[in-house]
Structures are given as C-alpha cells and as structure tokens.
Design a protein around this motif. Structure first.
Motif, mmCIF file in Angstrom:
data_model
loop_
_atom_site.group_PDB
_atom_site.id
_atom_site.type_symbol
_atom_site.label_atom_id
_atom_site.label_comp_id
_atom_site.label_asym_id
_atom_site.label_seq_id
_atom_site.Cartn_x
_atom_site.Cartn_y
_atom_site.Cartn_z
ATOM 1 N N GLU A 27 0.900 -1.314 0.064
ATOM 2 C CA GLU A 27 -0.006 -0.145 0.106
ATOM 3 C C GLU A 27 0.752 1.300 0.007
ATOM 4 O OE1 GLU A 27 -2.886 -0.577 3.224
ATOM 5 O OE2 GLU A 27 -4.214 -1.382 2.159
ATOM 6 N N ASP A 28 1.908 1.380 0.615
ATOM 7 C CA ASP A 28 2.961 2.278 0.780
ATOM 8 C C ASP A 28 3.440 2.624 -0.640
ATOM 9 O OD1 ASP A 28 2.843 2.726 3.455
ATOM 10 O OD2 ASP A 28 4.565 1.924 3.911
ATOM 11 N N LEU A 29 3.816 1.620 -1.521
ATOM 12 C CA LEU A 29 4.070 1.576 -2.830
ATOM 13 C C LEU A 29 3.141 2.336 -3.835
ATOM 14 C CD1 LEU A 29 6.336 -1.572 -3.111
ATOM 15 C CD2 LEU A 29 7.045 0.931 -3.379
ATOM 16 N N LEU A 30 1.973 1.699 -3.626
ATOM 17 C CA LEU A 30 0.701 2.355 -4.291
ATOM 18 C C LEU A 30 0.316 3.762 -4.040
ATOM 19 C CD1 LEU A 30 -1.719 -0.930 -4.072
ATOM 20 C CD2 LEU A 30 -0.109 -0.229 -6.036
ATOM 21 N N ASP A 31 0.590 3.983 -2.772
ATOM 22 C CA ASP A 31 0.214 5.470 -2.546
ATOM 23 C C ASP A 31 1.103 6.395 -3.168
ATOM 24 O OD1 ASP A 31 -1.937 4.599 -0.960
ATOM 25 O OD2 ASP A 31 -0.947 4.645 1.037
ATOM 26 N N ARG A 32 2.504 6.017 -2.701
ATOM 27 C CA ARG A 32 3.420 6.866 -3.694
ATOM 28 C C ARG A 32 3.457 6.948 -5.187
ATOM 29 N NH1 ARG A 32 9.815 7.305 -2.135
ATOM 30 N NH2 ARG A 32 9.800 9.681 -2.707
ATOM 31 N N ALA A 33 2.950 5.789 -5.745
ATOM 32 C CA ALA A 33 2.769 6.047 -7.061
ATOM 33 C C ALA A 33 1.461 7.095 -7.228
ATOM 34 C CB ALA A 33 2.461 4.594 -7.596
ATOM 35 N N CYS A 34 0.738 7.019 -6.560
ATOM 36 C CA CYS A 34 -0.390 7.834 -6.799
ATOM 37 C C CYS A 34 0.019 9.336 -6.762
ATOM 38 C CB CYS A 34 -1.648 7.627 -5.876
ATOM 39 S SG CYS A 34 -2.530 6.171 -6.254
ATOM 40 N N GLU A 35 0.811 9.683 -5.530
ATOM 41 C CA GLU A 35 1.488 10.792 -5.525
ATOM 42 C C GLU A 35 2.190 11.368 -6.575
ATOM 43 O OE1 GLU A 35 3.756 10.718 -1.725
ATOM 44 O OE2 GLU A 35 1.965 10.189 -0.543
ATOM 45 N N LEU A 36 3.065 10.368 -7.027
ATOM 46 C CA LEU A 36 4.125 10.684 -8.425
ATOM 47 C C LEU A 36 3.011 10.974 -9.746
ATOM 48 C CD1 LEU A 36 6.933 8.758 -7.416
ATOM 49 C CD2 LEU A 36 6.942 10.939 -7.285
ATOM 50 N N ALA A 152 -2.684 -3.635 -9.588
ATOM 51 C CA ALA A 152 -3.435 -3.481 -8.458
ATOM 52 C C ALA A 152 -3.782 -1.830 -8.297
ATOM 53 C CB ALA A 152 -2.492 -3.779 -7.152
ATOM 54 N N LEU A 153 -2.783 -1.056 -8.856
ATOM 55 C CA LEU A 153 -3.160 0.394 -8.707
ATOM 56 C C LEU A 153 -4.350 0.641 -9.685
ATOM 57 C CD1 LEU A 153 -2.638 3.139 -8.054
ATOM 58 C CD2 LEU A 153 -1.114 3.375 -9.917
ATOM 59 N N ARG A 156 -7.375 -0.623 -8.002
ATOM 60 C CA ARG A 156 -7.790 0.262 -6.812
ATOM 61 C C ARG A 156 -8.337 1.535 -7.107
ATOM 62 N NH1 ARG A 156 -3.710 2.205 -2.145
ATOM 63 N NH2 ARG A 156 -3.180 4.090 -3.634
ATOM 64 N N ASP A 157 -7.738 2.209 -8.260
ATOM 65 C CA ASP A 157 -8.498 3.439 -8.850
ATOM 66 C C ASP A 157 -10.073 3.490 -8.893
ATOM 67 O OD1 ASP A 157 -5.940 4.745 -9.128
ATOM 68 O OD2 ASP A 157 -5.751 4.266 -11.517
ATOM 69 N N ARG A 158 -10.662 2.325 -9.141
ATOM 70 C CA ARG A 158 -11.970 2.206 -9.155
ATOM 71 C C ARG A 158 -12.858 1.578 -8.081
ATOM 72 N NH1 ARG A 158 -9.999 2.653 -14.202
ATOM 73 N NH2 ARG A 158 -11.308 3.684 -15.789
ATOM 74 N N HIS A 159 -11.969 0.619 -7.322
ATOM 75 C CA HIS A 159 -12.620 -0.369 -6.420
ATOM 76 C C HIS A 159 -11.538 -0.313 -5.265
ATOM 77 C CE1 HIS A 159 -15.500 -1.999 -9.360
ATOM 78 N NE2 HIS A 159 -14.572 -2.107 -10.016
ATOM 79 N N PRO A 160 -11.573 0.588 -4.334
ATOM 80 C CA PRO A 160 -10.534 0.745 -3.330
ATOM 81 C C PRO A 160 -10.659 -0.362 -2.309
ATOM 82 C CG PRO A 160 -11.748 2.935 -3.704
ATOM 83 C CD PRO A 160 -12.274 2.016 -4.312
ATOM 84 N N ASP A 161 -11.733 -0.958 -2.225
ATOM 85 C CA ASP A 161 -12.033 -2.070 -1.080
ATOM 86 C C ASP A 161 -12.035 -3.355 -1.952
ATOM 87 O OD1 ASP A 161 -12.697 -4.008 0.939
ATOM 88 O OD2 ASP A 161 -14.757 -2.808 1.177
ATOM 89 N N PHE A 162 -10.653 -4.067 -1.857
ATOM 90 C CA PHE A 162 -10.476 -5.191 -2.698
ATOM 91 C C PHE A 162 -11.493 -6.468 -1.892
ATOM 92 C CE2 PHE A 162 -7.247 -2.909 -4.370
ATOM 93 C CZ PHE A 162 -6.601 -3.552 -5.407
ATOM 94 N N GLU A 295 -4.653 2.013 -19.694
ATOM 95 C CA GLU A 295 -4.506 2.612 -18.326
ATOM 96 C C GLU A 295 -3.404 1.786 -17.436
ATOM 97 O OE1 GLU A 295 -8.061 3.520 -15.844
ATOM 98 O OE2 GLU A 295 -9.118 4.025 -17.760
ATOM 99 N N GLN A 296 -3.655 0.370 -17.441
ATOM 100 C CA GLN A 296 -2.470 -0.334 -17.063
ATOM 101 C C GLN A 296 -1.122 0.165 -17.531
ATOM 102 O OE1 GLN A 296 -4.700 -4.036 -18.187
ATOM 103 N NE2 GLN A 296 -3.095 -4.737 -16.601
ATOM 104 N N VAL A 297 -0.966 0.257 -18.697
ATOM 105 C CA VAL A 297 0.252 1.159 -19.261
ATOM 106 C C VAL A 297 0.729 2.253 -18.916
ATOM 107 C CG1 VAL A 297 1.662 1.479 -21.492
ATOM 108 C CG2 VAL A 297 0.028 -0.355 -21.389
ATOM 109 N N SER A 298 -0.204 3.089 -18.682
ATOM 110 C CA SER A 298 0.204 4.558 -18.258
ATOM 111 C C SER A 298 0.525 4.328 -16.605
ATOM 112 C CB SER A 298 -1.145 5.460 -18.232
ATOM 113 O OG SER A 298 -1.515 5.546 -19.849
ATOM 114 N N ASN A 299 -0.311 3.245 -15.899
ATOM 115 C CA ASN A 299 0.002 3.213 -14.477
ATOM 116 C C ASN A 299 1.333 2.632 -14.408
ATOM 117 O OD1 ASN A 299 -1.953 4.770 -13.385
ATOM 118 N ND2 ASN A 299 -3.453 2.614 -13.505
#
Length: 314
Positions: A27-36, A152-153, A156-162, A295-299
């Motif tokens: 989750e830390d990596l995914l959160d940081r990816a969102c920030e960047l 996963a990102l 998660r962009d559309r479904h935060p609750d896995f 979107e996968q490619v972009s992410n």
C-alpha cells in the motif's frame, strides 16, 4: 519474500517478488505511485528525486512495455539511465553476471533493473550486490512485481475495497510470471474471491494457490466477476505445444463481447500485454469501454517511479 529484500531498518532494499512482502509495503508503494502520478500529470515537471543517480537496465529478454516504462520512470525522476546491451557485453565472452554487476556497481550504478528468462536471476544478483538496489523486471515464470503493482493500482483507482471484489484470471497461468505477481498482490490486499480458469495443461499445481477457486468453464468463472485479467499463451516457455488449435482455444477461453455479459455490468477488462487478438481476447473487447488496458500501461510509469525512489531512499 527473500531475506535480502529488506534492510536492517525494515526498509525495502530490493524488489524481487511481491510474495510475502506484506500489505503495508504494498500500500505504501501504491500510495507513492499515486502521489507521483499527480506530480507529473499533464506533462508537469515533477520532483527530480533521482538526480545524480544511475539506473542500469539489464534486459536479457526482449521487452517493449517494461523496459520503456522503467526508462521513462527513471528519466522523469532525473536519473541517468544506461541500457546495457547484452549481445555486445562481456557476458557474451563468458563473464559471469555477478562480475558484470560488480563492474557496473564499481562505476557507481545505484540500481539494476533485471529481466531474465531464468527463475531466480534477479534474486541471485541481489545477493551479490554490495550497495545497489535490484528490481526484478520479470524472471522466467516466477515473478513480475511491478506489473502486479500496476495492475493493483489500476483496480484500486475504481475499487478501493478489494474485499468486495471477484477477480478472474484466465489463460496460461502455469507459465505466467504476471499471474503469480497478480495473485500475490491480490491476496495481500484481501481480495474477496480469486478465480483461475484455463485449460488443465496450462493451470498451476493445485497446491500453489490454495485460496483460489479453479474453473474449467470460462462462462462460469466470469459469472459476476468484477475484474477480468486475460493472459496470453506463453509459447516461449512451453516445453511442448500444449495448445495446438488456437481457434478452439478462443472458442473456449477467449473473451468476447457476448461472453463479457456474464461478468458484472461494469467489470474491468485487463491484459498485461502483449495481446494476441483473436486468441485470448477479441479486438472489440480489448478496445471497448470496459477495457483499462492502456491505463495499465500508463500506470506502469508512476509505479516504477515509486519503486525506484523507494528503494533508493529518495
């Protein structure tokens, strides 16, 4: 997870696999990816976190998406990137991979992005690295951790609750490193139900993923699914021709618009690429409104930015 993946302070030192990494690190990596992703949105010049650092791409297998994505991620963060050409390197003269890594590390390389056809090669190099970080860009059928993270990102962009999701993976799961990393990240994030579907010859051993439901009929596997991850036939990793009739394979396991109706109304359609249209996925589905393949490619870029920055303490 390898004991070498974390340093003495519990910080991620290498990224070899998502297996056993733990939900918090993921989750830390995914959160940081969102920030960047936000920091570099619309062509903005985001933080140059890796200015003065050197990233070496060691790709022993052909790659378009992954290599380009890692290179763009590193350059956007300000790093110097060296694409090491294996065909003209000393490895073709008999030098060991460990000696190649040591030589480049002596030149102040800070991180190595490694793709190799053999399982375990990135971890082997990570054990040998004195100072540099090692990122696995795909090894054999073992792991592709940044692909798992970007998938996963995208979800998660559309479904935060896995925990509320039903996710179906269909295709050549037995030979797929992407499938393994996806299954590890989906498990770590508490996915409600994970389904596997494909020909019996292309399924993993029954005890490899004990928490998954296995289906022989694709329509049954699709029923009510919220996310569909289609996988190509990994013919280059098959010791023998396990699928002889591609038309029959598409009839049984190809994702068509008609078949997609069995899934949840707004189910996401995903594919790690490269796609074989008309074999595992129909063109109109790959390009359709439920597809998030691009979107996968972009992410992939912000995810790889996050991985590089986190491993280098930036």
């Amino acid at each position: 997870m390898s004991e070498h993946a974390l340093d003495s302070n519990g910080r991620l030192r290498h990224l070899i696999t998502l297996e056993g990494l733990g939900r918090q690190h993921i989750e830390d990596l995914l959160d940081r990816a969102c920030e960047l992703r936000l920091a570099f949105a619309d062509g903005a010049c985001g933080p140059q976190l890796l200015r003065g650092r050197t990233i070496v791409n060691l790709f022993f297998e052909a790659s378009t998406r992954t290599r380009s994505s890692f290179e763009l991620a590193a350059r956007r963060l300000g790093a110097t990137v060296l694409n090491f050409e294996m065909s003209s390197s000393s490895t073709s003269k008999g030098e060991t991979l460990e000696d190649t890594l040591a030589t480049l590390e002596a030149m102040q390389a800070d991180a190595f992005v490694v793709r190799h056809r053999e399982n375990g090669t990135p971890e082997r190099l990570a054990r040998h690295a004195k100072r540099a970080a090692v990122l696995n860009a795909g090894d054999g059928n073992h792991a592709h951790p940044t692909q798992g993270l970007l998938d996963a990102l995208t979800i998660r962009d559309r479904h935060p609750d896995f925990s509320r999701l039903k996710v179906t993976l269909c295709g050549d799961i037995r030979h797929s490193r992407v499938a393994r990393s996806d299954l590890h990240v989906l498990g770590a994030l508490g996915t409600g139900e994970i389904r596997l579907c494909g020909p019996a010859a292309l399924m993993p051993p029954v005890d490899e993923f004990p928490g998954c439901r296995v289906f022989e009929d694709f329509d049954d596997a699709l029923s009510g699914s919220d996310v569909l991850i289609m996988l190509r036939l990994q013919r280059e990793r098959m010791a023998e021709a396990l699928v002889s009739d591609e038309a029959e394979y598409f009839r049984r396991f190809g994702l068509t618009s008609e078949r997609l109706r069995h899934a949840a109304p707004e189910a996401l359609v995903m594919h790690p690429g490269p796609m074989n249209r008309g074999i595992e996925i129909a063109a109109d589905v790959a390009d359709g409104p439920q597809s998030v393949i691009l979107e996968q490619v972009s992410n992939g870029i912000p995810v790889r930015m996050a991985a590089l920055a986190s491993l280098l303490g930036a």
